[in-house]
Design a protein around this motif. Sequence first.
Motif, mmCIF file in Angstrom:
data_model
loop_
_atom_site.group_PDB
_atom_site.id
_atom_site.type_symbol
_atom_site.label_atom_id
_atom_site.label_comp_id
_atom_site.label_asym_id
_atom_site.label_seq_id
_atom_site.Cartn_x
_atom_site.Cartn_y
_atom_site.Cartn_z
ATOM 1 N N GLU A 32 4.327 10.146 -6.880
ATOM 2 C CA GLU A 32 5.394 10.488 -7.767
ATOM 3 C C GLU A 32 4.911 10.879 -9.030
ATOM 4 O OE1 GLU A 32 8.889 11.429 -9.709
ATOM 5 O OE2 GLU A 32 8.723 10.994 -7.396
ATOM 6 N N GLU A 33 3.970 10.073 -9.462
ATOM 7 C CA GLU A 33 3.374 10.101 -11.031
ATOM 8 C C GLU A 33 2.564 11.314 -11.145
ATOM 9 O OE1 GLU A 33 1.001 6.654 -11.466
ATOM 10 O OE2 GLU A 33 2.881 5.238 -11.975
ATOM 11 N N SER A 34 1.813 11.940 -9.905
ATOM 12 C CA SER A 34 0.798 12.808 -10.151
ATOM 13 C C SER A 34 1.529 14.160 -9.612
ATOM 14 C CB SER A 34 -0.345 12.576 -9.098
ATOM 15 O OG SER A 34 -0.056 12.430 -7.921
ATOM 16 N N LYS A 35 2.863 13.969 -9.315
ATOM 17 C CA LYS A 35 3.791 15.288 -8.645
ATOM 18 C C LYS A 35 2.869 15.982 -7.548
ATOM 19 C CE LYS A 35 6.480 15.490 -12.678
ATOM 20 N NZ LYS A 35 6.473 14.361 -12.747
ATOM 21 N N GLN A 36 2.115 15.120 -6.668
ATOM 22 C CA GLN A 36 1.604 15.738 -5.617
ATOM 23 C C GLN A 36 2.238 15.665 -4.265
ATOM 24 O OE1 GLN A 36 -2.865 15.968 -5.715
ATOM 25 N NE2 GLN A 36 -2.597 14.560 -7.499
ATOM 26 N N TRP A 37 3.547 15.469 -4.209
ATOM 27 C CA TRP A 37 4.259 15.147 -2.719
ATOM 28 C C TRP A 37 3.975 16.125 -1.761
ATOM 29 C CZ3 TRP A 37 6.268 10.814 -2.174
ATOM 30 C CH2 TRP A 37 6.974 9.953 -3.259
ATOM 31 N N GLU A 38 3.435 17.360 -2.088
ATOM 32 C CA GLU A 38 3.043 18.434 -1.018
ATOM 33 C C GLU A 38 2.002 17.886 -0.065
ATOM 34 O OE1 GLU A 38 0.622 19.410 -4.371
ATOM 35 O OE2 GLU A 38 2.815 18.897 -4.087
ATOM 36 N N SER A 39 0.994 16.789 -0.866
ATOM 37 C CA SER A 39 -0.048 16.384 0.286
ATOM 38 C C SER A 39 0.440 15.428 1.138
ATOM 39 C CB SER A 39 -1.082 15.522 -0.892
ATOM 40 O OG SER A 39 -1.537 16.509 -1.764
ATOM 41 N N LYS B 86 14.275 5.214 1.953
ATOM 42 C CA LYS B 86 14.987 6.213 1.199
ATOM 43 C C LYS B 86 14.336 7.194 0.309
ATOM 44 C CE LYS B 86 19.355 3.432 0.933
ATOM 45 N NZ LYS B 86 19.231 2.097 0.706
ATOM 46 N N THR B 87 13.300 6.692 -0.223
ATOM 47 C CA THR B 87 12.579 7.577 -1.015
ATOM 48 C C THR B 87 12.115 8.663 -0.072
ATOM 49 O OG1 THR B 87 11.901 5.786 -2.389
ATOM 50 C CG2 THR B 87 10.248 7.619 -2.438
ATOM 51 N N LEU B 88 11.390 8.353 0.904
ATOM 52 C CA LEU B 88 10.586 9.423 1.983
ATOM 53 C C LEU B 88 11.691 10.138 2.412
ATOM 54 C CD1 LEU B 88 8.314 6.824 3.745
ATOM 55 C CD2 LEU B 88 7.541 8.812 2.443
ATOM 56 N N VAL C 297 0.800 -1.376 0.101
ATOM 57 C CA VAL C 297 0.059 0.087 -0.051
ATOM 58 C C VAL C 297 0.786 1.255 0.036
ATOM 59 C CG1 VAL C 297 -1.678 1.425 1.217
ATOM 60 C CG2 VAL C 297 -1.874 -1.122 1.079
ATOM 61 N N ILE C 298 1.947 1.123 0.878
ATOM 62 C CA ILE C 298 2.815 2.324 0.825
ATOM 63 C C ILE C 298 3.431 2.456 -0.509
ATOM 64 C CG2 ILE C 298 4.953 3.383 2.087
ATOM 65 C CD1 ILE C 298 2.321 3.320 3.878
ATOM 66 N N GLU C 299 3.917 1.531 -0.907
ATOM 67 C CA GLU C 299 4.618 1.428 -2.238
ATOM 68 C C GLU C 299 3.870 2.089 -3.456
ATOM 69 O OE1 GLU C 299 7.667 -1.601 -4.754
ATOM 70 O OE2 GLU C 299 5.811 -2.423 -3.806
ATOM 71 N N LEU C 300 2.482 1.662 -3.385
ATOM 72 C CA LEU C 300 1.610 2.267 -4.326
ATOM 73 C C LEU C 300 1.458 3.570 -4.187
ATOM 74 C CD1 LEU C 300 -1.004 1.764 -6.526
ATOM 75 C CD2 LEU C 300 -2.284 1.514 -4.582
ATOM 76 N N LEU C 301 1.191 4.131 -2.740
ATOM 77 C CA LEU C 301 1.014 5.541 -2.470
ATOM 78 C C LEU C 301 1.989 6.321 -3.057
ATOM 79 C CD1 LEU C 301 -0.776 5.725 1.046
ATOM 80 C CD2 LEU C 301 -1.656 6.628 -1.000
#
Length: 125
Positions: free
Chosen positions: A79-86, A119-121, A70-74
């Motif tokens: 990333e795909e939607s470029k909405q990291w600020e959410s 690491k991604t986070l 689930v975390i990987e999908l999120l």
Amino acid sequence: MCERLKLSTWKVQLGVLQAMNAYFQGLMLFDEEHSDPGALTEILLETCSSITHSLENKSYTSVRTEALSVIELLLRKLEESKQWESLTAGSRELLIGSLTTMVLDSRPELQEKASLLKKTLENLD
């Protein structure tokens, strides 16, 4: 779903995590034309605080594995939607804390996936 995740048997937790996976796969808030950062932030706040319980579930590998997916999908959807600020700093910290615990998991494949997600986070800062 988040409430059920914390208080249920492992089979119910697994079902809830699988439902979350399906929910996030189809969540239209990740699409540019349906983007609503406020709503997405709220959903992620609730999800991240409840999913840490499953990530740290010492008894059931299947629950930990599904929580990781689930975390990987999120993270992929963000990333795909470029909405990291959410994904708030608080949510990130909660996830990093739980993933740190999982890096010590008895299963090497879970250790590796947890390490990559952590690491991604951490690289978002």
